[in-house]
Design an enzyme around this catalytic site. Structure first.
Site, mmCIF file in Angstrom:
data_model
loop_
_atom_site.group_PDB
_atom_site.id
_atom_site.type_symbol
_atom_site.label_atom_id
_atom_site.label_comp_id
_atom_site.label_asym_id
_atom_site.label_seq_id
_atom_site.Cartn_x
_atom_site.Cartn_y
_atom_site.Cartn_z
ATOM 1 N N GLU A 1 68.457 46.737 42.965
ATOM 2 C CA GLU A 1 68.013 46.607 44.421
ATOM 3 C C GLU A 1 68.732 46.101 45.220
ATOM 4 O O GLU A 1 68.999 46.206 46.620
ATOM 5 C CB GLU A 1 66.818 45.777 44.232
ATOM 6 C CG GLU A 1 65.650 46.585 43.653
ATOM 7 C CD GLU A 1 65.038 47.794 44.180
ATOM 8 O OE1 GLU A 1 64.966 47.578 45.649
ATOM 9 O OE2 GLU A 1 64.728 48.713 43.697
ATOM 10 N N SER B 1 -2.086 44.171 39.196
ATOM 11 C CA SER B 1 -2.477 43.660 38.095
ATOM 12 C C SER B 1 -1.407 43.132 37.348
ATOM 13 O O SER B 1 -1.873 42.341 36.293
ATOM 14 C CB SER B 1 -2.990 44.935 37.206
ATOM 15 O OG SER B 1 -2.999 45.978 38.004
#
Lengths: 756, 262
Positions: free
Chosen positions: A183, A466
């Site tokens: 690099e 219910s």
């Protein structure tokens, strides 16, 4: 003439001076700005760490029911990869079919209370249960083993940057040299920009007429990543170069290098970006940096240029070629010897596909986030790298999601009237709790998260219908009637039309399909969910007591003390219903619902731990009796279809249908797992289906899959208490949280109470 | 002679040996000289169901005698808890042995004092062939949690113990040690909640029921509810006179009282 010339000259001079000094001032200001930015980035907080949400961990123990496929699926989700030979690295597993064993080299994992260091283990199966666990490193037998939790998601802004910081000294020199070689060869010789490098790159690119080399130094790359967007323009190059110069002037080469090694982007794992060399070594090789071989270091260095194109996950060949190019460069530069080069060339790169796992549970995550937001700001959650451990069980979550989606589709197929175009489509929700601990194991807040994020599990208040009735029956068993009746499951109740007058008003409950059954047992009235009989019981007990019982069990929404409350005319969330029924499932002990269990920071310091909290709110005898009654609902009553559909375990439950047919519910549980299913529309549309028709199929489908690998358990009758005064019938919380006993309750023999 | 030896043990070695003594059958191994008065409750043999808790107040005298065998006067609660379960000294086998002796708990109440119950605190000893894998795993984790509590790490213990009830929600010892962990963490109300659950599941195990009452006493004491604490300790002692947490607790209450009295 000369004067005017002079005058012109002096004006020009002044103008020039002004322009120059303005330029200088602007230049200095701009330079200062850049310098400030550089300083800020280097010295302030540079790195952003997303927080992560994990599922619950998974406990394996000798004798645990476990199918090999389930375990392998789990291992894959945890990022373990299959191998055929001996286990060499953490994260590998292999199945030895001949001996019926699975060997796993466990990952390291920082649990909230301890750091676990991965060891190789052998799990021997016998049929569908785990027969033996052995630590292969020591040969010791183990009795239990905790598999690490699964990563569910990261909390981040814009992009998910996964990285762990390293010090330069901890990066192997070979890796550093390799990175510099490919690099920025002249890193230690330039001052931030490298004219020689630029010229050489231009020459190479011209000669090959393609983009082969970049002239950017490491410093420029770092600056680019640190501060600037990704566009490649000349106007960006100039400040980038200037900042590189500034950085080099202010900071040492080593500081810049260390930052670079932590900053670089090195790959992609689903939605997580892999940043920095530490994370990359883990991602590609499952190793700490110190264990990298020459070939692996060369590959990492080579990947920087194009991490995704060159990734070994994507192309084994491309990655090998790139590695070899780097190795040649290292040999040419005399960084490695010929022998090292030859050995490295022979190394085989890991050849395995990237297993992409989407462990998403968006409704659950939203709930967790909401809980977290009480204590942590969004900035903290997205930047400080917290680890959040939840109660989520991803397997149950997947089953719940599937059951709900398929169930709603089937309903629409069977009842075309339910199919709506536009916004108000048929919706549903499931929440799954472990009654003993209150852990929320799964949560699906709606049909499609992408369409609607409204989480019906805790944001929608709906009429329970219910589903509320058991509270009436429980209150009756607990307190008896104002008429003096002591209710038992065998008490005969009149199921016929009647009028309940209160506050000068009349209320007339009516039965489903207007059918009335006359004299029925208490048990039958509950099993068949008879409105009229239930209302009579509620009237006798007193509606306030019913309301108190509901609150005691865990309903937190305000409940009106009016007669219709007996039939569920109030608004509650599915989560509340789940907690209230968990109290029954858990022998009268109310758990607190838990989604977030632990929060730890980056240094594994525990910021928060939410323990299991339980409170005995009704006596175990009463809870057992209620469970027995509610088992009848599944065995004989309104939930009996579940049995026909193949759910055979001991379980209790209750259907729920509201009077206006807008809401359909089913709540059901084994002693170890409880699920609440709600089906309805967000808007005013009517469902016109009962809980048994709309919610029960989804519940049954879920429970059948969810409990498939769990041991069969039944509700255990509480130990006989010598002298009922001793029983912790903690009924009435008195002053200071002291507890006074409930009125004693007779537990009648089960056999005599078969329904009519 | 044997009697003489026993006496020496009694005075010199404290609770561990007390238990051994209890296990070696004696007609009257050691007695808590509860003044005879009219409390028939105290004559009940330990495993028998508990009668009314209400008129408990056996005079403070009983606390005197356990005091003697105690090696030290524990002042620190944590400490107290840590070395409380006498079982820590004896491995599971010993426990079994003592449990095997038929008449330890079942002697007719010739004495006016309840006998100390055989030590039943070993959880691993409860892993017998008939036990389900869930219970076995849960008991092993409970044992781990217990060790962590003993080593002073209640937070870590809590994590383990929460697992025990996930694997086997009917394991009552898990709830007991959860209560103990919460107590050590100073969350007394939470501890009391878990004790209620443990109690309802341990109703037929007097040794453990005594442990539950004793720990409840500790919590009440920490909460400053001294009367409740005393009642709980006494209930524990009535079930198992060998429960040291309870006897120590009563003693401490008495000492505190006499101090405040002055």
């Amino acid at each position: 003439m000369t004067q005017s010339k002079l005058r012109f000259l002096s004006i020009s001079l002044v103008a020039l001076l002004v322009v120059t000094s303005a330029g200088l001032i602007f230049g200095a200001w701009y330079f200062k700005q850049l310098e400030n930015t550089v300083t800020e980035k280097f010295e302030g907080r540079k790195w952003v760490f997303p927080s992560k949400i994990y599922s619950d961990s998974y406990l394996l123990y000798v004798g645990a029911p476990l199918r090999p496929e389930t375990l392998i699926e789990k291992l894959r989700r945890l990022g373990y990869y299959a191998t055929t030979g001996e286990l060499r690295a953490k994260g590998e597993y292999r199945t030895v079919r001949s001996s019926g064993t699975i060997e796993v080299f466990l990952h390291d994992f920082a649990f909230p209370s301890e750091q676990f260091t991965g060891v190789p283990v052998r799990l021997s199966m016998q049929g569908n249960s785990l027969a033996r666990i052995e630590n292969l490193a020591t040969g010791q037998e183990m009795f239990s083993l905790e598999l690490e939790p699964e990563l569910v998601t990261g909390l981040y802004e814009r992009i998910w940057q996964e990285r762990r910081l390293v010090k330069l000294a901890d990066v192997p020199p070979l890796l550093v040299k390799a990175i510099l070689a490919v690099e920025d060869e002249r890193f230690y010789r330039h001052h931030g920009i490298d004219p020689v490098g630029i010229l050489r790159a231009m020459w190479v690119n011209l000669r090959t007429l393609s983009y082969q080399q970049g002239g950017s130094t490491l410093t420029q790359q770092l600056v680019k990543n640190f501060f600037l967007s990704d566009e490649r323009t000349m106007s960006r190059k100039i400040p980038e170069a200037m900042m590189a110069l500034i950085a080099e002037r202010k900071y040492s080469k080593d500081t810049i290098l260390e930052n670079y090694l932590n900053e670089i982007y090195l790959g992609q794992k689903g939605s997580q970006g892999i940043f920095g060399v530490w994370e990359a070594a883990q991602f590609y090789f499952g190793k700490p940096l110190s264990d990298l071989t020459t070939g692996e270091s060369a590959l990492l260095a080579g990947l920087i240029r194009a991490p995704n194109r060159l990734s070994p996950y994507r192309s084994y060949e491309a990655a090998t070629r790139r590695r070899n190019v780097v190795l040649t460069k290292l040999l040419d530069d005399q960084i490695i010897t010929r022998k090292e080069y030859d050995t490295a060339l022979r190394e085989k790169l890991p050849q395995r596909p990237l297993v992409k796992i989407t462990n998403d549970a968006p409704f659950y995550v939203d709930y967790v986030r909401r809980e977290l937001e009480e204590n942590y700001s969004n900035a903290v959650l997205t930047k400080e790298g917290l680890k959040i451990f939840s109660s989520l069980d991803l397997q149950l979550q997947k089953i719940a999601e599937r059951s709900l989606a398929e169930g709603l589709n089937k309903l629409e197929a069977a009842h075309p009237a339910l199919r709506r175009k536009g916004e108000d489509s048929l919706e549903g929700a499931i929440v799954v709790l472990r009654p003993q601990t209150g852990e929320i194991k799964a949560m699906v807040g709606g049909r499609s998260y992408s369409k609607s994020q409204f989480n019906r599990v805790f944001q929608a208040r709906r009429q329970p219908g219910s589903v509320f009735k058991p509270f009436v029956y429980l209150a009756a068993l607990m307190y008896g009637g104002q008429s003096g009746i002591k209710y038992t499951p065998d008490t005969i109740i009149n199921d016929s039309q009647f009028t309940w007058s209160y506050d000068g008003r009349d209320w007339q409950p009516s039965n489903y399909r207007n059918e009335y059954f006359g004299a029925v047992t208490f048990r039958r009235a509950l099993e068949s969910s008879l409105n009229s009989a239930t209302s009579r019981v509620a009237q006798d007990v007193g509606i306030r007591r019913v309301r108190d019982v509901a609150h005691r069990l865990g309903i937190q929404s305000p409940l009106p003390a009016v007669p219709s409350l007996a039939l569920g005319a109030a608004e509650v969330t599915p989560l509340e219903v789940a907690v209230a029924y968990s109290t029954l499932a858990n022998g009268g002990v109310r758990p607190r619902p838990l989604a977030v269990r632990n929060v730890i920071d980056q240094n594994t310091k525990v910021l928060e731990k939410r323990d299991v909290r339980s409170e005995q709110v009704i006596s175990p005898q009463l809870a057992f009796l209620m469970n027995d009654l509610l088992k009848g609902v599944l065995d004989r009553g309104t939930g009996a279809m579940a049995r026909r559909w193949g759910f055979t375990r001991p379980a209790a439950g209750k259907t729920g249908t509201t009077n206006d047919y807008k809401d359909a519910w089913f709540v059901g549980y084994t002693p170890d797992l409880l699920a609440v299913v709600w089906v309805g529309f967000d808007g005013p549309s009517k469902l016109n289906l009962s809980g048994a028709e709309a919610a029960l199929p989804i519940w049954t489908d879920f429970m059948k899959s969810a409990t498939a690998s769990m041991p069969v358990t039944d509700f255990v009758p509480p130990a006989p208490t010598p002298g009922s005064e001793e029983a912790p019938n903690s009924c009435e919380p008195g002053p200071e949280g002291t507890i006074t006993p409930c009125p004693p309750v007779a537990v009648p023999a089960r056999a005599s109470s078969e329904p009519l | 002679m044997a009697g003489f030896d026993r006496r020496r043990c009694f005075f010199t070695l404290g609770i561990a040996l007390l238990l051994t003594c209890a296990a070696c059958e004696p007609p009257r191994p050691y007695r808590i000289p509860i003044p005879p008065p009219s409390n028939p409750v105290l004559r009940t043999p330990p495993p028998a169901p508990l009668p009314l808790p209400s008129p408990p107040s056996p005079p403070p005298a009983p606390v005197e005698s356990p005091r003697k065998p105690l090696p030290q006067e524990p002042n620190i609660r944590e400490q107290d808890l840590k070395d409380k379960p006498p079982a820590e000294r004896g491995p599971g086998k010993e426990t079994k042995e003592s449990a095997a002796l038929p008449n330890t708990g079942g002697i007719p109440p010739a004495s006016e004092t309840p006998l100390p119950l055989p030590d039943d605190s070993s959880l691993l000893a409860k892993i017998t062939p008939g036990v389900t894998p869930q219970r076995a795993a849960s008991l092993r984790l409970t044992e781990e949690g217990k060790k962590l509590l003993d080593s002073g790490d209640p937070a870590k213990a809590l994590t383990r113990l929460e697992r025990t009830i996930v694997i086997d929600s009917t394991n009552p010892y898990g709830y007991f040690y959860l209560a103990k962990a919460q107590y050590q963490l100073g969350r007394y109300r939470e501890s009391l909640n878990f004790l209620n659950i443990a109690e309802s599941r341990l109703a037929s195990e007097p040794f453990w029921l005594a442990e539950v009452h004793a720990l409840r006493g500790e919590n009440y004491r920490a909460l400053g509810q001294l009367q409740s604490a005393e009642a709980s300790y006494q209930q524990a002692v009535r079930l198992n006179s060998g429960n040291r947490t309870a006897t120590d607790g009563l003693l401490r209450l008495k000492t505190d009282n006499s101090f405040s009295g002055k």
